[in-house]
Design a protein around this motif. Structure first.
Motif, PDB file in Angstrom:
ATOM      1  N   GLY A  65       0.815  -1.216   0.000  1.00 55.16           N
ATOM      2  CA  GLY A  65       0.000   0.000   0.000  1.00 55.16           C
ATOM      3  C   GLY A  65       0.840   1.252   0.000  1.00 55.16           C
ATOM      4  N   ALA A  66       1.885   1.278   0.842  1.00 62.86           N
ATOM      5  CA  ALA A  66       2.750   2.452   0.913  1.00 62.86           C
ATOM      6  C   ALA A  66       3.485   2.674  -0.404  1.00 62.86           C
ATOM      7  CB  ALA A  66       3.747   2.296   2.060  1.00 62.86           C
ATOM      8  N   ALA A  67       3.941   1.595  -1.033  1.00 63.10           N
ATOM      9  CA  ALA A  67       4.665   1.718  -2.303  1.00 63.10           C
ATOM     10  C   ALA A  67       3.757   2.246  -3.410  1.00 63.10           C
ATOM     11  CB  ALA A  67       5.261   0.368  -2.702  1.00 63.10           C
ATOM     12  N   ILE A  68       2.559   1.686  -3.517  1.00 63.59           N
ATOM     13  CA  ILE A  68       1.606   2.148  -4.537  1.00 63.59           C
ATOM     14  C   ILE A  68       1.203   3.590  -4.267  1.00 63.59           C
ATOM     15  CG2 ILE A  68      -0.745   1.826  -5.428  1.00 63.59           C
ATOM     16  CD1 ILE A  68      -0.303  -1.193  -5.057  1.00 63.59           C
ATOM     17  N   GLY A  69       0.979   3.905  -2.994  1.00 63.28           N
ATOM     18  CA  GLY A  69       0.613   5.277  -2.633  1.00 63.28           C
ATOM     19  C   GLY A  69       1.707   6.270  -2.963  1.00 63.28           C
ATOM     20  N   TYR A  70       2.955   5.921  -2.639  1.00 59.90           N
ATOM     21  CA  TYR A  70       4.071   6.830  -2.923  1.00 59.90           C
ATOM     22  C   TYR A  70       4.253   7.013  -4.433  1.00 59.90           C
ATOM     23  CZ  TYR A  70       8.612   9.017  -2.957  1.00 59.90           C
ATOM     24  OH  TYR A  70       9.644   9.889  -3.186  1.00 59.90           O
ATOM     25  N   LEU A  71       4.120   5.914  -5.179  1.00 55.04           N
ATOM     26  CA  LEU A  71       4.237   5.988  -6.641  1.00 55.04           C
ATOM     27  C   LEU A  71       3.178   6.924  -7.213  1.00 55.04           C
ATOM     28  CD1 LEU A  71       5.577   4.717  -9.254  1.00 55.04           C
ATOM     29  CD2 LEU A  71       3.677   3.101  -9.201  1.00 55.04           C
ATOM     30  N   ALA A  72       1.930   6.736  -6.818  1.00 52.37           N
ATOM     31  CA  ALA A  72       0.831   7.566  -7.334  1.00 52.37           C
ATOM     32  C   ALA A  72       0.999   9.023  -6.910  1.00 52.37           C
ATOM     33  CB  ALA A  72      -0.516   7.023  -6.851  1.00 52.37           C
TER      34      ALA A  72
END
Length: 198
Positions: free
Chosen positions: A177-184
């Motif tokens: 979740g954190a990785a996808i959130g940071y990417l977006a």
């Protein structure tokens, strides 16, 4: 007309950036819900072992649904199948756990090992295909975490308690979740800064 590998890779990265930028709010919502599911998994060990196993099953189903819903508008972006693997895997493992929540700890642990390994590898491959998009490193690290957790579980599978597996699942969901959130968020910020004024 043929193009070089570098040009093709840049076209892919541009399409990926555009896809994530267009659906960044959906990616951010998905990221927030995955992080929440991860925290729920971490606190689930306060219940009995069977309740923990059932909770993990439901959390995996929910994370698979969230990832799948997040892919609907982005279904035309390149290499969406790498993210689809994660969604389908979470659903499949979640349903297998829910089908028999009273299964042996060994069978439950093996299902989680498969989830961590395939989820981790798909995130590593996805991160390497979107590199050097801002945030790719966090996706890579979430994938590496999944692979490392699967190896730790394989080594200690017969002595691992359900509460530890729940914590591992929580950590993996939070990392994804954190990785996808940071990417977006990163792609959204770059797009906002590059918009012409006026």
């Amino acid at each position: 007309m043929t193009i070089s590998m570098d040009a093709a890779a840049e076209l892919y990265r541009q399409a990926m950036r555009e896809g994530v930028r267009r659906f960044s709010l959906l990616y951010l919502a998905q990221a927030g819900l995955l992080v929440l599911a991860g925290f729920l998994s971490i606190i689930s060990p306060i219940f009995s072992a069977e309740a923990v196993i059932g909770a993990i099953g439901w959390l995996l189903v929910a994370s698979g649904l969230l990832q799948g819903i997040g892919l609907i508008p982005a279904r035309h972006t390149p290499y969406v199948w790498l993210q689809l693997i994660s969604a389908v895997l979470a659903l499949l493992i979640g349903f297998l756990i829910l089908r028999n929540p009273g299964q042996s700890l060994l069978a439950f642990g093996l299902l989680i090992v498969v989830f961590f390994m395939i989820e981790g590898l798909s995130k590593v491959v996805w991160a390497l295909t979107i590199r050097p998009i801002l945030g790719w490193l966090w996706v890579l690290l979430s994938g590496v975490l999944g692979v490392v957790l699967s190896i730790i579980l394989i080594i200690s599978l017969e002595t691992t308690a359900p509460w530890l597996i729940a914590i591992f699942v929580g950590l993996q969901l939070i990392a994804i979740g954190a990785a996808i959130g940071y990417l977006a968020w990163s792609i959204r910020q770059v797009a906002a800064q590059s918009k012409p004024i006026g």
